[in-house]
Scaffold this motif. Structure first.
Motif, mmCIF file in Angstrom:
data_model
loop_
_atom_site.group_PDB
_atom_site.id
_atom_site.type_symbol
_atom_site.label_atom_id
_atom_site.label_comp_id
_atom_site.label_asym_id
_atom_site.label_seq_id
_atom_site.Cartn_x
_atom_site.Cartn_y
_atom_site.Cartn_z
ATOM 1 N N GLU A 56 44.217 -33.989 7.377
ATOM 2 C CA GLU A 56 44.641 -32.856 6.555
ATOM 3 C C GLU A 56 43.983 -32.914 5.175
ATOM 4 O O GLU A 56 43.934 -33.954 4.538
ATOM 5 C CB GLU A 56 46.160 -32.854 6.410
ATOM 6 N N GLY A 57 43.470 -31.776 4.743
ATOM 7 C CA GLY A 57 42.844 -31.681 3.430
ATOM 8 C C GLY A 57 41.398 -32.120 3.381
ATOM 9 O O GLY A 57 40.765 -32.030 2.322
ATOM 10 N N ALA A 58 40.839 -32.583 4.509
ATOM 11 C CA ALA A 58 39.436 -33.005 4.518
ATOM 12 C C ALA A 58 38.514 -31.793 4.596
ATOM 13 O O ALA A 58 38.868 -30.745 5.134
ATOM 14 C CB ALA A 58 39.161 -33.945 5.684
ATOM 15 N N ASP A 59 37.324 -31.950 4.060
ATOM 16 C CA ASP A 59 36.289 -30.927 4.173
ATOM 17 C C ASP A 59 35.394 -31.161 5.383
ATOM 18 O O ASP A 59 34.764 -30.228 5.886
ATOM 19 C CB ASP A 59 35.425 -30.917 2.914
ATOM 20 N N ALA A 60 35.315 -32.420 5.818
ATOM 21 C CA ALA A 60 34.438 -32.756 6.937
ATOM 22 C C ALA A 60 34.957 -34.026 7.598
ATOM 23 O O ALA A 60 35.713 -34.806 7.006
ATOM 24 C CB ALA A 60 33.001 -32.973 6.456
ATOM 25 N N ALA A 61 34.529 -34.224 8.848
ATOM 26 C CA ALA A 61 34.911 -35.405 9.614
ATOM 27 C C ALA A 61 33.664 -35.965 10.291
ATOM 28 O O ALA A 61 32.778 -35.211 10.706
ATOM 29 C CB ALA A 61 35.964 -35.047 10.658
ATOM 30 N N ARG A 102 34.004 -28.817 10.081
ATOM 31 C CA ARG A 102 32.715 -29.518 10.069
ATOM 32 C C ARG A 102 32.882 -30.910 10.661
ATOM 33 O O ARG A 102 33.641 -31.742 10.147
ATOM 34 C CB ARG A 102 32.190 -29.618 8.635
ATOM 35 N N LEU A 103 32.199 -31.173 11.759
ATOM 36 C CA LEU A 103 32.285 -32.447 12.468
ATOM 37 C C LEU A 103 30.881 -32.927 12.794
ATOM 38 O O LEU A 103 30.091 -32.214 13.408
ATOM 39 C CB LEU A 103 33.088 -32.283 13.759
ATOM 40 N N VAL A 104 30.577 -34.155 12.368
ATOM 41 C CA VAL A 104 29.313 -34.800 12.731
ATOM 42 C C VAL A 104 29.643 -36.017 13.592
ATOM 43 O O VAL A 104 30.504 -36.824 13.236
ATOM 44 C CB VAL A 104 28.510 -35.206 11.483
ATOM 45 N N VAL A 105 28.982 -36.130 14.720
ATOM 46 C CA VAL A 105 29.280 -37.167 15.713
ATOM 47 C C VAL A 105 28.069 -38.077 15.881
ATOM 48 O O VAL A 105 26.948 -37.604 16.059
ATOM 49 C CB VAL A 105 29.637 -36.524 17.068
ATOM 50 N N VAL A 106 28.311 -39.384 15.847
ATOM 51 C CA VAL A 106 27.256 -40.356 16.155
ATOM 52 C C VAL A 106 27.314 -40.652 17.650
ATOM 53 O O VAL A 106 28.284 -41.215 18.148
ATOM 54 C CB VAL A 106 27.425 -41.655 15.349
ATOM 55 N N SER A 107 26.282 -40.268 18.357
ATOM 56 C CA SER A 107 26.196 -40.480 19.796
ATOM 57 C C SER A 107 25.101 -41.513 20.073
ATOM 58 O O SER A 107 24.977 -42.491 19.329
ATOM 59 C CB SER A 107 25.929 -39.145 20.496
ATOM 60 N N SER A 108 24.329 -41.317 21.098
ATOM 61 C CA SER A 108 23.268 -42.262 21.440
ATOM 62 C C SER A 108 22.108 -41.523 22.091
ATOM 63 O O SER A 108 22.316 -40.604 22.895
ATOM 64 C CB SER A 108 23.790 -43.325 22.414
ATOM 65 N N MET A 109 20.916 -41.932 21.739
ATOM 66 C CA MET A 109 19.740 -41.396 22.412
ATOM 67 C C MET A 109 19.848 -41.651 23.911
ATOM 68 O O MET A 109 20.406 -42.662 24.349
ATOM 69 C CB MET A 109 18.474 -42.049 21.839
ATOM 70 N N LEU A 158 23.105 -34.464 6.867
ATOM 71 C CA LEU A 158 23.630 -33.470 7.801
ATOM 72 C C LEU A 158 24.936 -32.870 7.286
ATOM 73 O O LEU A 158 25.176 -31.661 7.413
ATOM 74 C CB LEU A 158 23.849 -34.108 9.176
ATOM 75 N N LEU A 159 25.796 -33.710 6.708
ATOM 76 C CA LEU A 159 27.030 -33.195 6.121
ATOM 77 C C LEU A 159 26.729 -32.163 5.033
ATOM 78 O O LEU A 159 27.465 -31.191 4.861
ATOM 79 C CB LEU A 159 27.857 -34.337 5.538
ATOM 80 N N ASP A 160 25.660 -32.392 4.307
ATOM 81 C CA ASP A 160 25.272 -31.504 3.218
ATOM 82 C C ASP A 160 24.526 -30.261 3.693
ATOM 83 O O ASP A 160 24.202 -29.388 2.879
ATOM 84 C CB ASP A 160 24.381 -32.251 2.220
ATOM 85 N N THR A 161 24.241 -30.196 4.997
ATOM 86 C CA THR A 161 23.405 -29.108 5.524
ATOM 87 C C THR A 161 24.142 -28.423 6.668
ATOM 88 O O THR A 161 23.907 -28.709 7.842
ATOM 89 C CB THR A 161 22.045 -29.664 6.011
ATOM 90 N N PRO A 162 25.058 -27.515 6.349
ATOM 91 C CA PRO A 162 25.856 -26.887 7.408
ATOM 92 C C PRO A 162 25.033 -26.088 8.401
ATOM 93 O O PRO A 162 25.488 -25.821 9.513
ATOM 94 C CB PRO A 162 26.833 -25.988 6.638
ATOM 95 N N GLY A 163 23.806 -25.732 8.035
ATOM 96 C CA GLY A 163 22.944 -25.020 8.967
ATOM 97 C C GLY A 163 22.550 -25.829 10.178
ATOM 98 O O GLY A 163 21.999 -25.276 11.141
ATOM 99 N N THR A 164 22.822 -27.140 10.170
ATOM 100 C CA THR A 164 22.525 -27.965 11.346
ATOM 101 C C THR A 164 23.637 -27.896 12.383
ATOM 102 O O THR A 164 23.539 -28.543 13.428
ATOM 103 C CB THR A 164 22.293 -29.431 10.952
ATOM 104 N N ALA A 165 24.703 -27.156 12.116
ATOM 105 C CA ALA A 165 25.781 -27.010 13.096
ATOM 106 C C ALA A 165 25.229 -26.440 14.397
ATOM 107 O O ALA A 165 24.389 -25.544 14.408
ATOM 108 C CB ALA A 165 26.877 -26.114 12.545
ATOM 109 N N GLY A 166 25.714 -27.000 15.504
ATOM 110 C CA GLY A 166 25.273 -26.561 16.817
ATOM 111 C C GLY A 166 24.046 -27.278 17.342
ATOM 112 O O GLY A 166 23.561 -26.957 18.435
#
Length: 223
Positions: free
Chosen positions: A65-70, A107-114, A190-198
């Motif tokens: 709650e209250g976060a801008d990004a995760a 806004r969610l950024v996920v660390v996955s794997s190649m 990436l967090l600073d660049t919302p255009g990378t969403a998707g």
């Protein structure tokens, strides 16, 4: 900006915490055990004890709650069996996404794997194969979320060398290594660049400075 990081005690997460806190952002890290708190405090982050393998969605949502990004940077880690690859690398990622949606953290950024897409080739170590399948399943579930502005980052083989600030970032990249320092720096970009969403992006070390590498993957307007 306030960012909440799942897997807050991990090597990539602590690097990201230092970067975000160093520029004055608020950052919290979800950790499994109270004895991990000191490392987060040293990185400038707020430690939040929340075991994603046993927590419910309401518990996790309360911490978001209250976060801008995760950022999901959790992983079962070395020495874990195949079962924990599923409970952490898949189920916890989905739980974290559910919780973010519930409280409107889009806004969610996920660390996955190649190489997470597709079936692991014959002869792959069974635990590593379970890890890749878990990452693939989590990525597919997160991509299906219309309520999230997600970006999935898929690093190559992780190393602990000093960051170079130069990477190869693309929807498909040849296999290669990447320092955890550089992964953290790319996550912040990436967090600073919302255009990378998707976007789902492979990452290795390369020759392009991180700001230019991130700018280069942005979708181009039609025409």
């Amino acid at each position: 900006m306030r960012t909440v990081i799942a897997g807050g005690h991990g090597k990539i997460a602590r690097r990201l915490e230092r970067l975000l806190a160093g520029r004055g952002d608020q950052v919290a890290g979800l950790i499994r055990r109270p004895d991990q708190a000191g490392a987060l405090l040293a990185a400038g982050a707020e430690p939040v004890v929340c075991d994603l393998e046993s927590a419910g969605v309401d518990d996790v949502a309360r911490h978001l709650e209250g976060a801008d990004a995760a950022v999901f940077a959790a992983g079962a880690g070395p020495g874990s069996g195949a079962a924990r690859q599923d409970t952490v690398d898949r189920a916890a990622a989905v739980l974290f996404a559910d919780a973010a949606e519930r409280v409107g953290v889009r806004r969610l950024v996920v660390v996955s794997s190649m190489n997470a897409d597709g079936e692991p080739p014959p002869g792959t170590d069974p635990v590593f194969a379970a890890y890749l399948r878990a990452k693939s399943a989590a990525d597919a579930e997160i991509r299906a979320r219309s309520g999230l502005y997600w970006t999935i980052l898929r690093p190559g083989r992780l190393t602990d060398g000093h960051g170079t600030g130069r990477v190869h970032l693309a929807e498909k990249a040849p296999r290669g290594d990447v320092t955890r320092d550089d992964v953290a720096a790319v996550l912040m970009a990436l967090l600073d660049t919302p255009g990378t969403a998707g976007l789902t992006l492979d990452l290795t070390n390369g020759g392009t400075p991180i700001p230019q590498a991130v700018a280069a993957v942005l979708p181009r307007p039609p025409g």
